[in-house]
Design a protein around this motif. Structure first.
Motif, PDB file in Angstrom:
ATOM      1  N   THR A 122       0.860  -1.179   0.000  1.00 53.20           N
ATOM      2  CA  THR A 122       0.000   0.000   0.000  1.00 53.20           C
ATOM      3  C   THR A 122       0.897   1.229   0.000  1.00 53.20           C
ATOM      4  OG1 THR A 122      -0.160  -0.012   2.422  1.00 53.20           O
ATOM      5  CG2 THR A 122      -1.863  -1.186   1.204  1.00 53.20           C
ATOM      6  N   SER A 123       0.563   2.168  -0.870  1.00 53.58           N
ATOM      7  CA  SER A 123       1.363   3.382  -1.021  1.00 53.58           C
ATOM      8  C   SER A 123       0.421   4.578  -1.007  1.00 53.58           C
ATOM      9  CB  SER A 123       2.144   3.306  -2.338  1.00 53.58           C
ATOM     10  OG  SER A 123       2.979   4.431  -2.498  1.00 53.58           O
ATOM     11  N   PHE A 124       0.784   5.652  -0.281  1.00 54.94           N
ATOM     12  CA  PHE A 124      -0.154   6.768  -0.129  1.00 54.94           C
ATOM     13  C   PHE A 124       0.558   8.001   0.413  1.00 54.94           C
ATOM     14  CE2 PHE A 124      -0.309   3.723   3.352  1.00 54.94           C
ATOM     15  CZ  PHE A 124       0.084   4.495   4.439  1.00 54.94           C
ATOM     16  N   ASP A 125      -0.101   9.145   0.243  1.00 57.93           N
ATOM     17  CA  ASP A 125       0.319  10.378   0.900  1.00 57.93           C
ATOM     18  C   ASP A 125      -0.393  10.442   2.243  1.00 57.93           C
ATOM     19  OD1 ASP A 125       1.910  11.272  -1.229  1.00 57.93           O
ATOM     20  OD2 ASP A 125       0.167  12.128  -2.254  1.00 57.93           O
ATOM     21  N   GLN A 126       0.374  10.570   3.296  1.00 58.25           N
ATOM     22  CA  GLN A 126      -0.181  10.564   4.658  1.00 58.25           C
ATOM     23  C   GLN A 126      -0.135  11.966   5.252  1.00 58.25           C
ATOM     24  OE1 GLN A 126       1.067   7.458   7.655  1.00 58.25           O
ATOM     25  NE2 GLN A 126       1.977   9.267   8.614  1.00 58.25           N
ATOM     26  N   ASP A 127      -1.297  12.453   5.648  1.00 59.40           N
ATOM     27  CA  ASP A 127      -1.400  13.750   6.325  1.00 59.40           C
ATOM     28  C   ASP A 127      -1.774  13.477   7.777  1.00 59.40           C
ATOM     29  OD1 ASP A 127      -1.756  16.326   7.132  1.00 59.40           O
ATOM     30  OD2 ASP A 127      -3.351  16.808   5.707  1.00 59.40           O
ATOM     31  N   GLN A 171       0.252 -11.962   4.418  1.00 63.04           N
ATOM     32  CA  GLN A 171      -0.882 -12.715   4.932  1.00 63.04           C
ATOM     33  C   GLN A 171      -0.418 -13.652   6.035  1.00 63.04           C
ATOM     34  OE1 GLN A 171      -3.009 -15.161   2.088  1.00 63.04           O
ATOM     35  NE2 GLN A 171      -4.912 -14.888   3.212  1.00 63.04           N
ATOM     36  N   GLU A 172      -1.058 -13.539   7.181  1.00 56.74           N
ATOM     37  CA  GLU A 172      -0.763 -14.409   8.315  1.00 56.74           C
ATOM     38  C   GLU A 172      -2.097 -14.979   8.806  1.00 56.74           C
ATOM     39  OE1 GLU A 172       1.539 -12.477  11.310  1.00 56.74           O
ATOM     40  OE2 GLU A 172       3.240 -12.113   9.974  1.00 56.74           O
ATOM     41  N   GLY A 173      -2.312 -16.270   8.574  1.00 52.58           N
ATOM     42  CA  GLY A 173      -3.594 -16.863   8.906  1.00 52.58           C
ATOM     43  C   GLY A 173      -4.683 -16.242   8.056  1.00 52.58           C
ATOM     44  N   PRO A 174      -5.810 -15.883   8.653  1.00 51.02           N
ATOM     45  CA  PRO A 174      -6.917 -15.317   7.876  1.00 51.02           C
ATOM     46  C   PRO A 174      -6.758 -13.832   7.582  1.00 51.02           C
ATOM     47  CG  PRO A 174      -7.557 -15.508  10.162  1.00 51.02           C
ATOM     48  CD  PRO A 174      -6.178 -16.117  10.059  1.00 51.02           C
ATOM     49  N   GLY A 175      -5.765 -13.177   8.211  1.00 48.24           N
ATOM     50  CA  GLY A 175      -5.637 -11.728   8.062  1.00 48.24           C
ATOM     51  C   GLY A 175      -4.312 -11.295   7.478  1.00 48.24           C
ATOM     52  N   TRP A 176      -4.098  -9.972   7.512  1.00 48.89           N
ATOM     53  CA  TRP A 176      -2.889  -9.367   6.970  1.00 48.89           C
ATOM     54  C   TRP A 176      -2.166  -8.599   8.067  1.00 48.89           C
ATOM     55  CZ3 TRP A 176      -1.554 -10.153   1.855  1.00 48.89           C
ATOM     56  CH2 TRP A 176      -2.546 -10.714   1.046  1.00 48.89           C
ATOM     57  N   LYS A 177      -0.850  -8.698   8.069  1.00 48.93           N
ATOM     58  CA  LYS A 177      -0.030  -8.010   9.058  1.00 48.93           C
ATOM     59  C   LYS A 177       1.071  -7.223   8.353  1.00 48.93           C
ATOM     60  CE  LYS A 177      -2.008 -10.049  12.694  1.00 48.93           C
ATOM     61  NZ  LYS A 177      -2.704  -9.321  13.770  1.00 48.93           N
ATOM     62  N   ILE A 178       1.389  -6.052   8.906  1.00 51.21           N
ATOM     63  CA  ILE A 178       2.423  -5.196   8.325  1.00 51.21           C
ATOM     64  C   ILE A 178       3.807  -5.734   8.702  1.00 51.21           C
ATOM     65  CG2 ILE A 178       3.379  -2.859   8.286  1.00 51.21           C
ATOM     66  CD1 ILE A 178       0.541  -1.887   9.086  1.00 51.21           C
ATOM     67  N   VAL A 179       4.651  -5.915   7.701  1.00 52.34           N
ATOM     68  CA  VAL A 179       6.014  -6.407   7.933  1.00 52.34           C
ATOM     69  C   VAL A 179       7.063  -5.347   7.652  1.00 52.34           C
ATOM     70  CG1 VAL A 179       5.508  -8.845   7.612  1.00 52.34           C
ATOM     71  CG2 VAL A 179       6.041  -7.428   5.611  1.00 52.34           C
ATOM     72  N   TYR A 180       6.644  -4.241   7.005  1.00 51.19           N
ATOM     73  CA  TYR A 180       7.573  -3.116   6.764  1.00 51.19           C
ATOM     74  C   TYR A 180       6.756  -1.843   6.626  1.00 51.19           C
ATOM     75  CZ  TYR A 180      10.814   0.114   4.592  1.00 51.19           C
ATOM     76  OH  TYR A 180      11.602   1.227   4.338  1.00 51.19           O
ATOM     77  N   GLU A 181       7.266  -0.762   7.187  1.00 52.03           N
ATOM     78  CA  GLU A 181       6.667   0.566   7.031  1.00 52.03           C
ATOM     79  C   GLU A 181       7.785   1.575   6.847  1.00 52.03           C
ATOM     80  OE1 GLU A 181       4.114   3.761   9.744  1.00 52.03           O
ATOM     81  OE2 GLU A 181       3.702   1.614   9.934  1.00 52.03           O
ATOM     82  N   GLY A 182       7.632   2.432   5.867  1.00 53.67           N
ATOM     83  CA  GLY A 182       8.676   3.421   5.642  1.00 53.67           C
ATOM     84  C   GLY A 182       8.157   4.626   4.873  1.00 53.67           C
ATOM     85  N   SER A 183       8.742   5.787   5.162  1.00 51.08           N
ATOM     86  CA  SER A 183       8.395   7.018   4.453  1.00 51.08           C
ATOM     87  C   SER A 183       9.263   7.167   3.212  1.00 51.08           C
ATOM     88  CB  SER A 183       8.588   8.237   5.370  1.00 51.08           C
ATOM     89  OG  SER A 183       7.729   8.151   6.493  1.00 51.08           O
ATOM     90  N   GLN A 184       8.687   7.847   2.204  1.00 46.45           N
ATOM     91  CA  GLN A 184       9.397   8.057   0.946  1.00 46.45           C
ATOM     92  C   GLN A 184       9.891   9.480   0.786  1.00 46.45           C
ATOM     93  OE1 GLN A 184       9.822   5.172  -0.918  1.00 46.45           O
ATOM     94  NE2 GLN A 184       8.897   4.424   0.988  1.00 46.45           N
ATOM     95  N   GLY A 185       9.945  10.233   1.870  1.00 45.81           N
ATOM     96  CA  GLY A 185      10.455  11.591   1.818  1.00 45.81           C
ATOM     97  C   GLY A 185       9.346  12.621   1.730  1.00 45.81           C
TER      98      GLY A 185
END
Length: 418
Positions: free
Chosen positions: A381-386, A404-418
Motif C-alpha cells: 500500500t502506497s499513499f500520501d499521509q497527512d 498474509q498471516e492466517g486469515p488476516g494481513w499483518k504489516i512487515v515493513y513501514e517506511g516514508s518516501q520523503g
C-alpha cells in the motif's frame, strides 16, 4: 510442378503443423484462395511486425506457402534485422527442395541460436493462441492512485508486458508487447546473477539515447532508443538481502530487431519500436509489476479483492487515528522490521507516542494498492499521509508492506518516501 514436404515442429503444438494430413505443398499453377497473399501482405505491412509474423505462421499452418513467403518478405522489408523472420524465410525456400523436420532446418545452423529463435516463435505464437481473457484485470493491480495514469505488468514466464490506463482507479488494458528478460529467468537476488527481479517497482526517470551516448559511448547502442530505470532494489528487496542495480526497461541494439526471451543481464528489453511506443506513457512514478505469471481476474472478483484490501488499510488508519494503541499495534507482524527497528522496539515507541497524544487525525490520499508477487501472499500500500495531532503535524509519502498471516494481513515493513 508441385513439391511436397512434411513438417513436424518441435515448437508449441507445432508452429508449422498443418491440419489433418500434416503435409503441405507449393503450387505455382493453382490460383490463390480468395484472400490473396498480395492483399494479406499489403494489409500486414501496415500492422505491427508481430501480427505479420503470426500471419506468416498461420499461412504455413494453413498450407498456403506462397502466401507465407510473400508475407515474410514483407516483414523482412519492414524489419531487415528480424532474425526470426529470416529463419522462417530460409525454411520456406528449403521446403522447395527437401523435407523439413523443424523450425530452422539448416544442417550447419548454430544450435543455441536456433533454440533462441524457436523460443521466441513459441512465446509469440502462444500469446496469439491463448490471449488473456477479454476485460480481465491482473490481480497485482488492486488500485491505482489518481497520480498514476498508467501501470505496467510484466509476465516473466510468457515474456509479455502489458500496459494499462487508469480509469478512475480501475486498470483498463491499453497495449501489450513481447519482451526479453534475464538469461537466468526471473527472481533476482544478487548483483550479476543475470536474473530479472520479481516485485513492484516504479519508474524513476528517463535516459534518452543522447544521454546514454554521452555516458556510455558506443556501448549505449545496447539500450536502443533509450532506457527507463526502475526502483530496484526496493524496500522489500533490501529487507530480504537482495542487491544489484541498473534494472531498466530499454530498447534493443540497432543491428537486432528483437532478442530471445531469455537474453538480458536482468533488464526488461523491448524492440526499439515497442520501447518508443511504451515510453510515451511512462513517467517517474509509473508502477511496473514484474511477476512470474499474471493471475487474471474477472471484474467482480477484482472489485471484491480491491474492497478487502482497501478495508484493511482503512482499519489501520482508523485505529491509529482513534489512538487505540492495542488494536493499532495488532496490525503489525511479529516479523516486522524497518530501518533497523524490530517489532518490540516499534511497539514501545508507538505506545509512548500515542500516550502523549490528546487527539489525532490521519488522512490518506493518492492511495495505490498492489498484490505483491511473493511465495506468501503480500500487499503493498502506497499513499500520501497527512498526520495531525495536538503536538505534531506531518505530511509524507509512505509505503506499507503486508503479509498474509492466517486469515488476516499483518504489516512487515513501514517506511516514508520523503
Amino acid at each position: 510442378m508441385a513439391h511436397h514436404f512434411k513438417l513436424a515442429s518441435a515448437l508449441l503444438i507445432g508452429v508449422y503443423v498443418a491440419p489433418s494430413a500434416n503435409s503441405m505443398n507449393w503450387s505455382r499453377s493453382v490460383p490463390p484462395p480468395p484472400v490473396t497473399a498480395a492483399t494479406m501482405a499489403q494489409a500486414s505491412v501496415e500492422a505491427a511486425p508481430e501480427r505479420m509474423l503470426i500471419d506468416t505462421l498461420n499461412a504455413v499452418r494453413s498450407n498456403r506457402l506462397d502466401d507465407a513467403l510473400r508475407l515474410v518478405d514483407a516483414l523482412i522489408e519492414k524489419n531487415p534485422n528480424y532474425k526470426l523472420a529470416h529463419l522462417i524465410k530460409g525454411d520456406l525456400l528449403l521446403a522447395r527442395t527437401r523435407p523439413l523436420t523443424t523450425l530452422g532446418n539448416a544442417g550447419d545452423a548454430h544450435a543455441e541460436k536456433l533454440n533462441d529463435l524457436r523460443a521466441e516463435a513459441q512465446v509469440r505464437l502462444k500469446h496469439y493462441l491463448a490471449p488473456p481473457p477479454s476485460e480481465a484485470i491482473p490481480a497485482s493491480l488492486v488500485k491505482l492512485s489518481p497520480q498514476q495514469a498508467y501501470a505496467v505488468v510484466v509476465d516473466a514466464t510468457s515474456s509479455r508486458l502489458y500496459m494499462f490506463r487508469n480509469d478512475n482507479g480501475v486498470p483498463r488494458y491499453l497495449l501489450d508487447f513481447y519482451v526479453t528478460i534475464g538469461k537466468q529467468g526471473a527472481g533476482k537476488n544478487r548483483e550479476g546473477d543475470q536474473r530479472t527481479p520479481v516485485g513492484v517497482y516504479f519508474v524513476t526517470g528517463k535516459l534518452p539515447r543522447a544521454d546514454l551516448d554521452k555516458t556510455y559511448g558506443a556501448q549505449a547502442d545496447l539500450y536502443g532508443v533509450g532506457a527507463w530505470p526502475l526502483s530496484y532494489p526496493n524496500e522489500w528487496d533490501k529487507r530480504q538481502g537482495r542487491d544489484g542495480h541498473g534494472i531498466w526497461l530499454h530498447g534493443s541494439p540497432s543491428d537486432t530487431y528483437s532478442r530471445p526471451p531469455l537474453a538480458s543481464n536482468g533488464c526488461v528489453v523491448l524492440t526499439n519500436p515497442d520501447m518508443a511506443a511504451l515510453g510515451r506513457y511512462l513517467s517517474a512514478g509509473t508502477p511496473v509489476v514484474i511477476t512470474p505469471r499474471i493471475e487474471w481476474l474477472a471484474m467482480d472478483e477484482w472489485r471484491s479483492r480491491a474492497a478487502k484490501a482497501q478495508a484493511q488499510l482503512d482499519h489501520w488508519r482508523s485505529d491509529w487515528e482513534k489512538l487505540d494503541t492495542e488494536h493499532y499495534l495488532a496490525h503489525y507482524s511479529d516479523d516486522f522490521r524497518a530501518n533497523g527497528t524490530d517489532i518490540n522496539t516499534w511497539r514501545k515507541q508507538k505506545s509512548q507516542i500515542n500516550a502523549s497524544k490528546q487527539w489525532a487525525k490521519v488522512k490518506l490520499e493518492n492511495v495505490s494498492l498492489f498484490a505483491y508477487p511473493a511465495e506468501t501472499p503480500m500487499l503493498l500500500t502506497s499513499f500520501d499521509q497527512d498526520y495531525q495531532s495536538n503536538n505534531l503535524n506531518n505530511r509524507t509519502r509512505k509505503r506499507l508492506y503486508w503479509k498474509q498471516e492466517g486469515p488476516g494481513w499483518k504489516i512487515v515493513y513501514e517506511g516514508s518516501q520523503g
